[in-house]
Design a protein around this motif. Structure first.
Motif, PDB file in Angstrom:
ATOM      1  N   LEU A  66      27.200 -19.985   8.972  1.00  0.00           N
ATOM      2  CA  LEU A  66      27.378 -19.119  10.141  1.00  0.00           C
ATOM      3  C   LEU A  66      26.981 -17.681   9.807  1.00  0.00           C
ATOM      4  CD1 LEU A  66      30.763 -20.509  11.491  1.00  0.00           C
ATOM      5  CD2 LEU A  66      28.555 -20.601  12.674  1.00  0.00           C
ATOM      6  N   GLY A  67      27.342 -17.214   8.616  1.00  0.00           N
ATOM      7  CA  GLY A  67      26.961 -15.862   8.195  1.00  0.00           C
ATOM      8  C   GLY A  67      25.461 -15.710   8.044  1.00  0.00           C
ATOM      9  N   THR A  68      24.809 -16.737   7.504  1.00  0.00           N
ATOM     10  CA  THR A  68      23.349 -16.684   7.330  1.00  0.00           C
ATOM     11  C   THR A  68      22.638 -16.586   8.674  1.00  0.00           C
ATOM     12  OG1 THR A  68      23.507 -17.973   5.302  1.00  0.00           O
ATOM     13  CG2 THR A  68      21.351 -17.894   6.362  1.00  0.00           C
ATOM     14  N   LEU A  69      23.126 -17.364   9.663  1.00  0.00           N
ATOM     15  CA  LEU A  69      22.504 -17.323  10.998  1.00  0.00           C
ATOM     16  C   LEU A  69      23.091 -16.223  11.870  1.00  0.00           C
ATOM     17  CD1 LEU A  69      22.095 -21.109  11.903  1.00  0.00           C
ATOM     18  CD2 LEU A  69      20.426 -19.540  10.936  1.00  0.00           C
ATOM     19  N   GLU A  70      24.047 -15.445  11.316  1.00  0.00           N
ATOM     20  CA  GLU A  70      24.643 -14.318  12.025  1.00  0.00           C
ATOM     21  C   GLU A  70      25.311 -14.772  13.316  1.00  0.00           C
ATOM     22  OE1 GLU A  70      21.311 -11.712  12.490  1.00  0.00           O
ATOM     23  OE2 GLU A  70      21.042 -11.461  10.339  1.00  0.00           O
ATOM     24  N   LEU A  71      26.101 -15.834  13.210  1.00  0.00           N
ATOM     25  CA  LEU A  71      26.802 -16.386  14.366  1.00  0.00           C
ATOM     26  C   LEU A  71      28.304 -16.339  14.140  1.00  0.00           C
ATOM     27  CD1 LEU A  71      24.565 -19.520  15.020  1.00  0.00           C
ATOM     28  CD2 LEU A  71      24.753 -17.511  16.500  1.00  0.00           C
ATOM     29  N   GLY A  72      29.060 -16.258  15.227  1.00  0.00           N
ATOM     30  CA  GLY A  72      30.515 -16.318  15.153  1.00  0.00           C
ATOM     31  C   GLY A  72      31.004 -17.727  15.466  1.00  0.00           C
ATOM     32  N   TRP A  73      32.304 -17.913  15.362  1.00  0.00           N
ATOM     33  CA  TRP A  73      32.910 -19.220  15.639  1.00  0.00           C
ATOM     34  C   TRP A  73      33.863 -19.072  16.793  1.00  0.00           C
ATOM     35  CZ3 TRP A  73      31.846 -23.979  14.104  1.00  0.00           C
ATOM     36  CH2 TRP A  73      32.778 -24.998  14.343  1.00  0.00           C
ATOM     37  N   PRO A  74      33.947 -19.981  17.717  1.00  0.00           N
ATOM     38  CA  PRO A  74      33.230 -21.253  17.832  1.00  0.00           C
ATOM     39  C   PRO A  74      31.794 -21.039  18.307  1.00  0.00           C
ATOM     40  CG  PRO A  74      34.684 -20.978  19.709  1.00  0.00           C
ATOM     41  CD  PRO A  74      34.922 -19.789  18.798  1.00  0.00           C
ATOM     42  N   VAL A  75      30.976 -22.046  18.039  1.00  0.00           N
ATOM     43  CA  VAL A  75      29.574 -21.968  18.393  1.00  0.00           C
ATOM     44  C   VAL A  75      29.112 -23.343  18.871  1.00  0.00           C
ATOM     45  CG1 VAL A  75      28.742 -22.483  16.058  1.00  0.00           C
ATOM     46  CG2 VAL A  75      27.328 -21.120  17.584  1.00  0.00           C
ATOM     47  N   THR A  76      28.154 -23.341  19.793  1.00  0.00           N
ATOM     48  CA  THR A  76      27.610 -24.608  20.286  1.00  0.00           C
ATOM     49  C   THR A  76      26.298 -24.919  19.586  1.00  0.00           C
ATOM     50  OG1 THR A  76      26.308 -23.600  22.055  1.00  0.00           O
ATOM     51  CG2 THR A  76      28.616 -24.154  22.564  1.00  0.00           C
ATOM     52  N   LEU A  77      25.885 -26.176  19.660  1.00  0.00           N
ATOM     53  CA  LEU A  77      24.627 -26.589  19.052  1.00  0.00           C
ATOM     54  C   LEU A  77      23.439 -25.859  19.691  1.00  0.00           C
ATOM     55  CD1 LEU A  77      23.301 -28.390  16.958  1.00  0.00           C
ATOM     56  CD2 LEU A  77      23.247 -30.232  18.633  1.00  0.00           C
ATOM     57  N   ASP A  78      23.484 -25.611  21.003  1.00  0.00           N
ATOM     58  CA  ASP A  78      22.408 -24.888  21.679  1.00  0.00           C
ATOM     59  C   ASP A  78      22.298 -23.452  21.180  1.00  0.00           C
ATOM     60  OD1 ASP A  78      21.652 -27.075  23.189  1.00  0.00           O
ATOM     61  OD2 ASP A  78      22.926 -26.556  24.909  1.00  0.00           O
ATOM     62  N   GLU A  79      23.458 -22.799  20.942  1.00  0.00           N
ATOM     63  CA  GLU A  79      23.438 -21.439  20.404  1.00  0.00           C
ATOM     64  C   GLU A  79      22.834 -21.416  18.997  1.00  0.00           C
ATOM     65  OE1 GLU A  79      27.366 -19.489  22.589  1.00  0.00           O
ATOM     66  OE2 GLU A  79      27.609 -20.591  20.704  1.00  0.00           O
ATOM     67  N   VAL A  80      23.174 -22.412  18.206  1.00  0.00           N
ATOM     68  CA  VAL A  80      22.630 -22.503  16.849  1.00  0.00           C
ATOM     69  C   VAL A  80      21.112 -22.680  16.897  1.00  0.00           C
ATOM     70  CG1 VAL A  80      22.586 -23.905  14.740  1.00  0.00           C
ATOM     71  CG2 VAL A  80      24.755 -23.350  15.822  1.00  0.00           C
ATOM     72  N   LYS A  81      20.622 -23.568  17.776  1.00  0.00           N
ATOM     73  CA  LYS A  81      19.181 -23.812  17.890  1.00  0.00           C
ATOM     74  C   LYS A  81      18.445 -22.548  18.333  1.00  0.00           C
ATOM     75  CE  LYS A  81      19.336 -28.776  18.840  1.00  0.00           C
ATOM     76  NZ  LYS A  81      19.102 -29.835  19.834  1.00  0.00           N
ATOM     77  N   THR A  82      19.012 -21.857  19.329  1.00  0.00           N
ATOM     78  CA  THR A  82      18.373 -20.631  19.829  1.00  0.00           C
ATOM     79  C   THR A  82      18.293 -19.579  18.731  1.00  0.00           C
ATOM     80  OG1 THR A  82      19.200 -21.069  22.052  1.00  0.00           O
ATOM     81  CG2 THR A  82      18.524 -18.816  21.570  1.00  0.00           C
ATOM     82  N   ARG A  83      19.395 -19.378  17.998  1.00  0.00           N
ATOM     83  CA  ARG A  83      19.423 -18.368  16.937  1.00  0.00           C
ATOM     84  C   ARG A  83      18.478 -18.755  15.797  1.00  0.00           C
ATOM     85  NH1 ARG A  83      19.471 -13.304  16.190  1.00  0.00           N
ATOM     86  NH2 ARG A  83      20.401 -12.687  14.228  1.00  0.00           N
ATOM     87  N   TYR A  84      18.417 -20.055  15.472  1.00  0.00           N
ATOM     88  CA  TYR A  84      17.518 -20.512  14.424  1.00  0.00           C
ATOM     89  C   TYR A  84      16.061 -20.199  14.779  1.00  0.00           C
ATOM     90  CZ  TYR A  84      14.572 -23.629  11.732  1.00  0.00           C
ATOM     91  OH  TYR A  84      13.562 -24.126  10.951  1.00  0.00           O
ATOM     92  N   LYS A  85      15.672 -20.456  16.024  1.00  0.00           N
ATOM     93  CA  LYS A  85      14.288 -20.186  16.443  1.00  0.00           C
ATOM     94  C   LYS A  85      13.959 -18.703  16.319  1.00  0.00           C
ATOM     95  CE  LYS A  85      13.833 -24.113  19.582  1.00  0.00           C
ATOM     96  NZ  LYS A  85      13.752 -24.540  20.986  1.00  0.00           N
ATOM     97  N   GLU A  86      14.903 -17.833  16.718  1.00  0.00           N
ATOM     98  CA  GLU A  86      14.678 -16.381  16.615  1.00  0.00           C
ATOM     99  C   GLU A  86      14.469 -15.959  15.160  1.00  0.00           C
ATOM    100  OE1 GLU A  86      18.086 -14.491  18.313  1.00  0.00           O
ATOM    101  OE2 GLU A  86      17.685 -15.236  20.329  1.00  0.00           O
ATOM    102  N   LEU A  87      15.372 -16.406  14.289  1.00  0.00           N
ATOM    103  CA  LEU A  87      15.303 -15.992  12.887  1.00  0.00           C
ATOM    104  C   LEU A  87      14.104 -16.607  12.164  1.00  0.00           C
ATOM    105  CD1 LEU A  87      19.083 -16.142  11.898  1.00  0.00           C
ATOM    106  CD2 LEU A  87      17.698 -14.116  12.310  1.00  0.00           C
ATOM    107  N   ALA A  88      13.779 -17.865  12.492  1.00  0.00           N
ATOM    108  CA  ALA A  88      12.632 -18.509  11.854  1.00  0.00           C
ATOM    109  C   ALA A  88      11.334 -17.793  12.227  1.00  0.00           C
ATOM    110  CB  ALA A  88      12.561 -19.983  12.253  1.00  0.00           C
TER     111      ALA A  88
END
Length: 197
Positions: free
Chosen positions: A130-152
């Motif tokens: 979560l720290g690597t992707l700069e996300l807080g908790w709780p988080v949804t799978l869609d939020e994780v995918k969106t953040r991953y695309k931005e960072l990648a």
């Protein structure tokens, strides 16, 4: 009919000659050929006769008294016609940096944090991801995918001219994404089974 060439000979007198004697003392000939006075004053000229301009040109050394670094800089400037140049893609990267800085300043101005810390309720094994992707908790799978695309997209080596630091950062982002995706997908599957029962 014989064709005549209108091109002047290489040693033809300069049409802009001032009509005065050669600048070499005691030379009886007209100064019809110009030669620059120095490297720093290329638009100021001596006026010589043909024999003296040939001798002057034979001894002329533009790079005289220059260090190897100064000669290299002069050659590089000449290859671009003495105009400034920039590496390809640098201006675009600078614009992206400005956009990122503006986003950070806007987030700060409105009380948002660019890197939310994982909350205490996050599972221990997900906190680093979560720290690597700069996300807080709780988080949804869609939020994780969106953040991953931005960072990648931001840290991909092709977007950063092959920077090794970006490559390492992207590896950590990929690993964090795989960890979160696997855990969240498993949680969703368990939730779906529970609802089905």
């Amino acid at each position: 009919m014989i064709a005549t060439s209108r091109k002047p000979r290489a040693f033809a007198p300069d049409p802009d000659a001032p009509g005065r004697g050669c600048d070499i003392p005691n030379c009886p000939h007209q100064g019809e050929f110009r030669a620059p006075k120095s490297r720093s004053t290329l638009r100021e000229f001596y006026w010589f006769c043909l024999d003296h301009v040939r001798a002057y040109n034979a001894s002329w050394d533009f790079y005289k008294d220059m260090s190897p670094d100064e000669i290299e800089a002069e050659l590089r400037a000449d290859s671009a016609w003495q105009r400034p140049t920039w590496p390809l893609g640098r201006l675009g990267a600078h614009a992206r940096m400005d956009e990122a800085l503006e986003a950070e300043l806007n987030a700060f101005a409105f009380g948002q944090h660019a890197k939310p810390a994982p909350q205490a309720g996050a599972p221990q094994e997900l906190r680093e991801a979560l720290g690597t992707l700069e996300l807080g908790w709780p988080v949804t799978l869609d939020e994780v995918k969106t953040r991953y695309k931005e960072l990648a997209k931001r840290h991909h080596p092709d977007a950063n001219h092959g920077d090794k630091g970006s490559e390492e950062r992207l590896k950590r982002i990929n690993l964090a994404y795989a960890t979160l995706r696997g855990k969240l997908a498993a949680n969703q599957a368990r939730t779906a089974e529970t609802v089905a029962d």
